[in-house]
Design a protein around this motif. Sequence first.
Motif, mmCIF file in Angstrom:
data_model
loop_
_atom_site.group_PDB
_atom_site.id
_atom_site.type_symbol
_atom_site.label_atom_id
_atom_site.label_comp_id
_atom_site.label_asym_id
_atom_site.label_seq_id
_atom_site.Cartn_x
_atom_site.Cartn_y
_atom_site.Cartn_z
ATOM 1 N N GLU A 1 0.830 -1.211 0.000
ATOM 2 C CA GLU A 1 0.000 0.000 0.000
ATOM 3 C C GLU A 1 0.862 1.257 0.000
ATOM 4 O OE1 GLU A 1 -2.542 -0.301 3.368
ATOM 5 O OE2 GLU A 1 -3.720 -1.978 2.558
ATOM 6 N N HIS A 2 1.931 1.259 0.799
ATOM 7 C CA HIS A 2 2.819 2.426 0.845
ATOM 8 C C HIS A 2 3.548 2.597 -0.481
ATOM 9 C CE1 HIS A 2 1.727 2.504 4.932
ATOM 10 N NE2 HIS A 2 2.616 1.642 5.391
ATOM 11 N N LEU A 3 3.929 1.477 -1.095
ATOM 12 C CA LEU A 3 4.599 1.539 -2.394
ATOM 13 C C LEU A 3 3.654 2.090 -3.458
ATOM 14 C CD1 LEU A 3 7.336 0.793 -3.713
ATOM 15 C CD2 LEU A 3 6.314 -1.402 -4.337
ATOM 16 N N GLU A 4 2.396 1.685 -3.407
ATOM 17 C CA GLU A 4 1.407 2.206 -4.358
ATOM 18 C C GLU A 4 1.197 3.702 -4.149
ATOM 19 O OE1 GLU A 4 0.013 0.890 -6.936
ATOM 20 O OE2 GLU A 4 0.990 -1.052 -6.657
ATOM 21 N N ALA A 5 1.220 4.135 -2.888
ATOM 22 C CA ALA A 5 1.080 5.567 -2.589
ATOM 23 C C ALA A 5 2.275 6.340 -3.147
ATOM 24 C CB ALA A 5 0.951 5.786 -1.088
ATOM 25 N N MET A 6 3.463 5.763 -3.042
ATOM 26 C CA MET A 6 4.655 6.395 -3.615
ATOM 27 C C MET A 6 4.525 6.490 -5.134
ATOM 28 S SD MET A 6 7.657 4.540 -1.357
ATOM 29 C CE MET A 6 9.000 5.368 -2.203
ATOM 30 N N ARG A 7 4.036 5.414 -5.741
ATOM 31 C CA ARG A 7 3.889 5.389 -7.202
ATOM 32 C C ARG A 7 2.894 6.453 -7.671
ATOM 33 N NH1 ARG A 7 2.972 0.311 -7.583
ATOM 34 N NH2 ARG A 7 5.138 -0.272 -7.938
ATOM 35 N N ALA B 1 3.860 14.200 -0.691
ATOM 36 C CA ALA B 1 3.123 12.951 -0.505
ATOM 37 C C ALA B 1 4.030 11.747 -0.726
ATOM 38 C CB ALA B 1 1.934 12.893 -1.466
ATOM 39 N N PHE B 2 4.934 11.867 -1.691
ATOM 40 C CA PHE B 2 5.860 10.774 -1.986
ATOM 41 C C PHE B 2 6.758 10.484 -0.789
ATOM 42 C CE2 PHE B 2 9.797 8.924 -3.438
ATOM 43 C CZ PHE B 2 9.408 8.016 -4.417
ATOM 44 N N MET B 3 7.350 11.545 -0.209
ATOM 45 C CA MET B 3 8.275 11.342 0.895
ATOM 46 C C MET B 3 7.557 10.865 2.151
ATOM 47 S SD MET B 3 10.928 11.782 -0.764
ATOM 48 C CE MET B 3 12.027 11.360 0.590
ATOM 49 N N ALA B 4 6.285 11.258 2.330
ATOM 50 C CA ALA B 4 5.504 10.761 3.468
ATOM 51 C C ALA B 4 5.278 9.261 3.329
ATOM 52 C CB ALA B 4 4.174 11.498 3.551
ATOM 53 N N ALA B 5 4.971 8.805 2.109
ATOM 54 C CA ALA B 5 4.775 7.374 1.877
ATOM 55 C C ALA B 5 6.099 6.623 1.992
ATOM 56 C CB ALA B 5 4.154 7.152 0.501
ATOM 57 N N ASP B 6 7.182 7.248 1.532
ATOM 58 C CA ASP B 6 8.522 6.679 1.685
ATOM 59 C C ASP B 6 8.812 6.439 3.163
ATOM 60 O OD1 ASP B 6 11.369 6.834 2.344
ATOM 61 O OD2 ASP B 6 11.741 7.330 0.262
ATOM 62 N N GLU C 1 9.220 2.752 7.937
ATOM 63 C CA GLU C 1 8.704 2.497 9.277
ATOM 64 C C GLU C 1 8.058 1.114 9.353
ATOM 65 O OE1 GLU C 1 6.133 4.957 12.583
ATOM 66 O OE2 GLU C 1 5.392 4.937 10.520
ATOM 67 N N THR C 2 7.315 0.737 8.317
ATOM 68 C CA THR C 2 6.657 -0.565 8.289
ATOM 69 C C THR C 2 7.678 -1.697 8.312
ATOM 70 O OG1 THR C 2 4.741 0.312 7.107
ATOM 71 C CG2 THR C 2 5.096 -2.058 6.970
ATOM 72 N N VAL C 3 8.753 -1.553 7.545
ATOM 73 C CA VAL C 3 9.804 -2.561 7.546
ATOM 74 C C VAL C 3 10.420 -2.680 8.935
ATOM 75 C CG1 VAL C 3 12.095 -3.171 6.649
ATOM 76 C CG2 VAL C 3 10.341 -2.288 5.093
ATOM 77 N N ASN C 4 10.733 -1.549 9.550
ATOM 78 C CA ASN C 4 11.403 -1.564 10.841
ATOM 79 C C ASN C 4 10.514 -2.134 11.946
ATOM 80 O OD1 ASN C 4 13.784 -0.469 9.782
ATOM 81 N ND2 ASN C 4 13.036 1.623 10.023
#
Length: 234
Positions: free
Chosen positions: A112-118, A128-133, A138-141
Amino acid sequence: MRQIDTERNLAKTIFDELRAAVVSGELAPGELYSVHDLAARLGVSRTPVREALIQLSERGMVRFERNRGIRILRTSAHDLEEVFAIRLLLEVPATFRATQLHAPGWVERLREHLEAMRAAAEEHDEAAFMAADRRFHETVNIASGNPRLARYVDSLRDMVSLRGNSTVDRSRGLADILTEHETIFEFIADGKAGQAAEAMRAHLLHTAELLIEQEAEDNDDVARVELDWTNYPG
C-alpha cells in the motif's frame, strides 16, 4: 503553525506541531525564536511548549541559547554521515529480520505504501511521496519486531529533513527513488531476506552519498566528505 484548540493529548499535539513546523521550514533553520512567541502562536502556555522544545533539542533539531531563545538547527554534512551510518547499522539487519519473520499482513501494508509512492510520483507530489517513503521504512522496521528501533530511525529522518531540500531536487527524480523501493519490496515479497537487506543497504548508501555531496556543493565552507562505507553491513 495552527493554534491548539484541545486539551486532549496536549503535550503530544504541541510536540507534533512544533516538529512539523521545523521539518517543513516554517520555523527556519538558523533563526531564533522565543518560547513566549511560539506559545502565543499556538495559543497555549509556555510550559508545554518548553517541554516540547526540550524533546526537539534531544533530537538535535533545536538548541537553547541562554537569554536569547531557541535556534533552529541545520544538519551538516558530518551530521548526515553519522545519521546514515546509524541507519545502515539498524535498517539493514531489520530488513533481513522482517523478511524472515514475515508477520501477518505486513507485506500488504508495505505494498500500500509503495502504491502511494507510485501515485505521488505520477502526480509529481514530492511531499506525498516522501511521506509514503517514510511509512514504507517504518513498516519494515516495525515488522522486524522492534518498535523502539522504528521510532528511533524515524527521529533520525527528522535530522535529514532539516537540510531544507532533498535528494529529489537535483540528483535524481521520484521515479528513481521509487525503483529502489520496488526492488526492496520484490525481494521482501519473495521472502529473500539476504537480497532484501542488500537492496536496503544499496538504497541507504545511494541516498547518503547524494545528500552529503549535495551538502558539500551547497556550502563552500564545508569540505567534501570522502565516504568509506566498506565496514558497514552488507
